[in-house]
Design a protein around this motif. Structure first.
Motif, PDB file in Angstrom:
ATOM      1  N   THR B 483      34.716   5.828  70.839  1.00 48.30           N
ATOM      2  CA  THR B 483      35.637   5.175  71.419  1.00 48.30           C
ATOM      3  C   THR B 483      36.906   5.580  70.456  1.00 48.30           C
ATOM      4  O   THR B 483      36.762   6.125  69.419  1.00 48.30           O
ATOM      5  N   LYS B 484      37.903   5.044  71.105  1.00 49.62           N
ATOM      6  CA  LYS B 484      39.385   5.480  70.236  1.00 49.62           C
ATOM      7  C   LYS B 484      39.397   4.713  68.941  1.00 49.62           C
ATOM      8  O   LYS B 484      39.782   5.270  68.115  1.00 49.62           O
ATOM      9  N   MET B 485      38.945   3.459  69.013  1.00 52.50           N
ATOM     10  CA  MET B 485      38.991   2.856  67.731  1.00 52.50           C
ATOM     11  C   MET B 485      38.507   3.348  66.592  1.00 52.50           C
ATOM     12  O   MET B 485      38.940   3.141  65.388  1.00 52.50           O
ATOM     13  N   PHE B 486      37.338   4.178  66.903  1.00 53.86           N
ATOM     14  CA  PHE B 486      36.403   4.735  65.787  1.00 53.86           C
ATOM     15  C   PHE B 486      36.993   6.337  65.771  1.00 53.86           C
ATOM     16  O   PHE B 486      35.946   7.012  64.930  1.00 53.86           O
ATOM     17  N   ALA B 487      37.704   6.782  66.487  1.00 53.29           N
ATOM     18  CA  ALA B 487      37.837   8.402  66.571  1.00 53.29           C
ATOM     19  C   ALA B 487      38.269   8.747  65.022  1.00 53.29           C
ATOM     20  O   ALA B 487      39.012   8.141  64.288  1.00 53.29           O
ATOM     21  N   GLY B 488      37.848   9.823  64.798  1.00 52.79           N
ATOM     22  CA  GLY B 488      38.299  10.763  63.388  1.00 52.79           C
ATOM     23  C   GLY B 488      36.991  11.226  63.008  1.00 52.79           C
ATOM     24  O   GLY B 488      35.853  11.405  63.528  1.00 52.79           O
ATOM     25  N   ASP B 489      37.229  11.817  61.946  1.00 49.80           N
ATOM     26  CA  ASP B 489      36.180  12.736  61.218  1.00 49.80           C
ATOM     27  C   ASP B 489      35.195  11.818  60.506  1.00 49.80           C
ATOM     28  O   ASP B 489      35.680  10.755  59.710  1.00 49.80           O
ATOM     29  N   PRO B 490      34.168  12.309  59.954  1.00 48.56           N
ATOM     30  CA  PRO B 490      33.214  11.687  58.958  1.00 48.56           C
ATOM     31  C   PRO B 490      33.756  11.868  57.507  1.00 48.56           C
ATOM     32  O   PRO B 490      34.554  12.604  57.290  1.00 48.56           O
TER      33      PRO B 490
END
Lengths: 79, 726
Positions: B483-490
């Motif tokens: 989801t957008k809320m958790f988008a991103g890299d590790p």
């Protein structure tokens, strides 16, 4: 020049440069991985990632993806 | 005059041990980095004027992790009178790196080299006198565990605090960097005290915006930054970090003599087995099995039976001496006092039964807590994170998420608190949201009740509960990370693997007691209150148009029945639209232990054992197996108890995220229970209705969310965009 990821288990490398920036880079440097320091790769986790390294006399676990940011000069194997 | 002394140092260097030794307080000490997640205050033993502040362990004063921000905000804004900088003697280089930053704060400081006994045992030597000269600050040797030298450290700090004299830090960087710093210092203006100038100059050079925000006047230092970056071909922040380590290396070279070269330590030998390629997972499985086998089935059952059937039941036997159970004892007393029937009912059926159901559960929890404390204190937790990271990353979590989840099997509150050690905000939020899915100790009685009443005590019910909890974590991770809320890299996973050590008995027992006590306290406060309220709601109601006390067979007319009835329709699709079950689930929000007790009271039993054997028959008669299992799932996954919700709110530190987490948990619980009930009814009875169709639709959309393609953003892009925002 290799990245730390490519250093085989049991070998040592001397850090020559760190790529990347921001929080990730600062975190890695805060833990003592800075230019000129010797890092030895101790062990790979059972599932192949992360790796355990020794730096400045203590053990640190670091992911292979992050290890890629650390450029090292492979040191010759110790007798 | 009151003095405040702050304890600062790396994670896992013994700050909490020193804090306990200095204050006589009882904080738990674990052997994984990040045990202290909040700062703690205590008074120095024998001197009430002196306050000791235990700060969370930090590696640096960077603005990137929550603990570092907490610690440095405290140090900068509240400025303690003195700092005791604890340095782990077995890991001196990295520890002194933080010291170089602390010294710049312009606060009087003593360096206490800890674990000197271990250093000497290893044959290494630290020349503290030389160290003191090089660093320009007092250095004392201590062993926090054995208590040697600690009062000396405290007295030195007190003296410095009284003198209030601090010179500028003596350590120097390379000439080029010093020149730039000098130029920035001259731009700072007169608003900043002399001894703090260097600190602010360095922070400005590092482009530390969080510090700049706190300054009244921020000079433009971009030409200086540009110059030094060009000259040294690196970013300013890295240049400073580098300079610090160069300085520290020069110090340790002359003050630290290492003896044992290339020798395998005991810790290394243990690690060869524990993190071995082939043995690591089987060993982990064995450890987990032993912990739960002992604490849940053998010793735990014995302890729980003693507490429930003995102390809170028919009485027990102490070396041939018959000791009556508490309910019987209370009843005798009440009868003697010729107490009114309703009051007797309130005390026995309400308070003693409700509180007893919770307290009966404490011995089992204590056994579990002993094991968890041992695993935490010996250093195994960090290894678990190490071997599990690969798996957890796939679910948008990190290996460190495993520590909160593991602790969460005991109790969700410390589990949620332990999530603070996760650096990445996204991973941390995800961990907070999912930790309570794993069945905590308080949910075990619910599992026992359902398994016993409807499934003949089958072991698969308990195992499936673990499986569902774990699957909920995994699936939530996969779905949410897309989801957008958790988008991103590790985030980077950089974690210290501390040397193993044998935990002290006192420390393990202290942790056990601390966590157990909070359970007992809960039983005496929140649960006691809720049983009283529940009793009134249940015993009062409207019969034939008049409000009053109810007879035992009129419970369907009670206020509670009306309230439960209001919500009950919502749960008809889940198979348990009976108001009694609904009320039980609601009281589960106060504390999960309450569910079994509430069902017991509602089905007319004054006292039920932990797993409610007495009501198995009645329960089996009033709900189907599918409905009961759906009830179990709902209670396992829905919003946790108030205590855990409070912890979630504190750790999220954001109302929107908190409500999102609670909403998500409850929605997931509802959907999973609905699907389980509807589909199992369809499979077993062959009836296909709207509910079944809805369940199938939900399963399909769930699967879609799970497998939908998701483009992993390339690493570092996210970091860059974050930086560009400034």
């Amino acid at each position: 020049m290799k990245t730390l990821r490519e250093v085989p288990c049991g070998r040592k490398g001397k850090v020559s440069r760190l790529t990347g920036e921001g929080a990730v880079k600062r975190r890695i440097m805060d833990m003592g991985i800075t230019k000129g320091v010797e890092v030895s790769v101790r062990k790979v986790a059972p599932l192949g990632d992360p790796v355990e390294i020794t730096v400045r006399g203590y053990e640190l676990s670091i992911r292979k993806a992050d290890a890629e940011m650390i450029l090292v000069e492979l040191l010759p194997e110790e007798a | 005059m009151a003095i405040t002394i702050a304890l600062a140092g790396n994670p896992n260097c013994g700050k909490t041990t020193l804090f306990n030794a200095l204050t006589g307080s009882n904080q738990f000490v674990g052997n994984w980095p990040g045990v202290t997640v909040e700062r703690k205050v205590g008074k120095l033993k024998g001197n009430k004027e002196v306050e000791i502040m235990d700060l969370p362990g930090i590696y640096s004063l960077s603005p990137y992790t929550l603990e570092e921000v907490v610690a440095r905000t405290y140090l900068i804004t509240e400025r303690p009178d003195a700092i005791i900088n604890l340095v782990d003697g077995t890991n001196i280089e990295r520890n002194l790196y933080l010291s170089t930053q602390l010294m710049e704060l312009g606060i009087p400081m003593v360096i206490a080299v800890n674990m000197m006994d271990l250093v000497e045992k290893g044959g290494d030597r630290i020349d503290t006198a030389k160290l003191s000269g090089k660093l320009g600050c007092q250095v004392v040797e201590i062993s926090a565990l054995k208590g040697t030298g600690i009062m000396n450290a405290a007295e030195k700090a007190m003296m410095l605090a009284k003198e209030k004299k601090v010179g500028p830090p003596v350590h120097k960087f390379s000439v080029r960097v010093e020149n730039v710093l000098e130029r920035i210092e001259s731009k700072l203006g007169s608003g900043i005290p002399e001894e703090q100038k260097r600190f602010f100059a360095i922070k400005l050079l590092e482009r530390d915006d969080k510090i700049a925000e706190k300054m009244a006047f921020v000079p433009d230092v971009s030409p200086e930054i540009e110059m030094i970056e060009k000259e040294m071909d690196d970013d300013a922040e890295s240049i400073i970090t580098n300079e610090r380590y160069v300085f520290v290396s020069s110090v340790t070279e002359c003050c630290y003599k290492k003896n044992g070269k290339g020798k395998l330590t005991v810790s290394d030998k243990i690690d060869r087995i524990v993190t071995n390629r082939w043995l690591a997972f089987p060993l982990f499985a064995v450890v987990m099995f032993l912990v739960y086998y002992i604490s849940v089935t053998t010793v735990g059952t014995w302890a729980a039976e003693w507490a429930n059937d003995g102390v809170f039941g028919d009485g027990w036997n102490l070396f041939g001496l018959e000791i009556p159970g508490i309910p019987a004892l209370v009843e005798t007393i009440l009868n003697r006092a010729a107490c009114a029937d309703w009051l007797q009912s309130l005390i026995l059926d309400g308070m003693v039964a409700g509180v007893g159901a919770v307290l009966g559960f404490v011995p089992q929890m204590l056994v579990l807590f002993i094991f968890l404390a041992f695993l935490e204190a010996c250093g195994y937790m960090a290894r678990v994170a190490f071997i599990m990271d690969r798996i957890f990353r796939k679910f948008g979590l990190s290996g460190k998420s495993f520590i909160p989840i593991l602790i969460g099997t005991g109790c969700g509150v410390p589990g949620i608190m332990a999530s603070r050690t996760i650096e990445n905000d996204r991973d941390r939020k995800m961990t907070i949201m999912t930790t309570t899915f794993i069945p905590c100790g308080a949910k075990l009685p619910i599992i026992g009740l359902i398994a016993g009443a409807l499934f003949d005590g089958a072991a698969w019910v308990a195992w499936s509960a673990w499986f569902v909890g774990f699957a909920a974590i995994v699936c939530s991770g996969i779905i949410l990370k897309k989801t957008k809320m958790f988008a991103g890299d590790p985030a980077p996973f950089v974690m210290e693997l501390p040397a193993y050590h044998m935990p002290t008995v006192g420390n393990v027992l202290r942790s056990m007691w601390e966590r157990g006590w909070s359970f007992i306290k809960k039983a005496g406060t929140v649960i006691l209150l809720s049983t009283i309220v529940l009793w009134f709601f249940m015993r009062f109601g409207w019969v034939d148009g008049s409000f009053g006390i109810l007879e035992a067979e009129q419970l369907d007319n009670s206020i509670l029945a009306k309230l439960g009835g209001l919500f009950a329709p919502l749960f008809i699709p889940l198979g348990w639209g009976d108001w009694k079950m609904v009320v039980a689930a609601i009281t589960g929000l106060i504390a999960k232990e309450n569910v079994v007790g509430t069902i017991g009271i509602l089905f007319g039993f004054a006292e039920v054992a932990e797993e409610g054997e007495e009501i198995w028959g009645i329960l089996a008669g009033s709900v189907s197996a599918a409905a009961a299992y759906s009830f179990l799932i709902f209670n396992l996954l829905c919003a946790p108890c108030f205590a855990a919700m409070g912890a979630m709110k504190r750790e999220m530190n954001n109302a929107k995220w908190f409500w999102f987490a609670i909403g998500y948990q409850t929605a997931l619980a509802y959907v999973v229970s609905l699907c389980v009930f509807q589909i199992s009814v369809w499979v077993s009875a062959g009836t296909f209705g709207i509910g079944t169709a809805a369940a199938i639709m939900l399963v399909i959309s769930f699967l879609f969310l799970l497998v939908r393609p998701h483009k992993e953003s390339r690493r570092l892009l996210w970091e860059q965009s974050l930086r560009q925002q400034y």
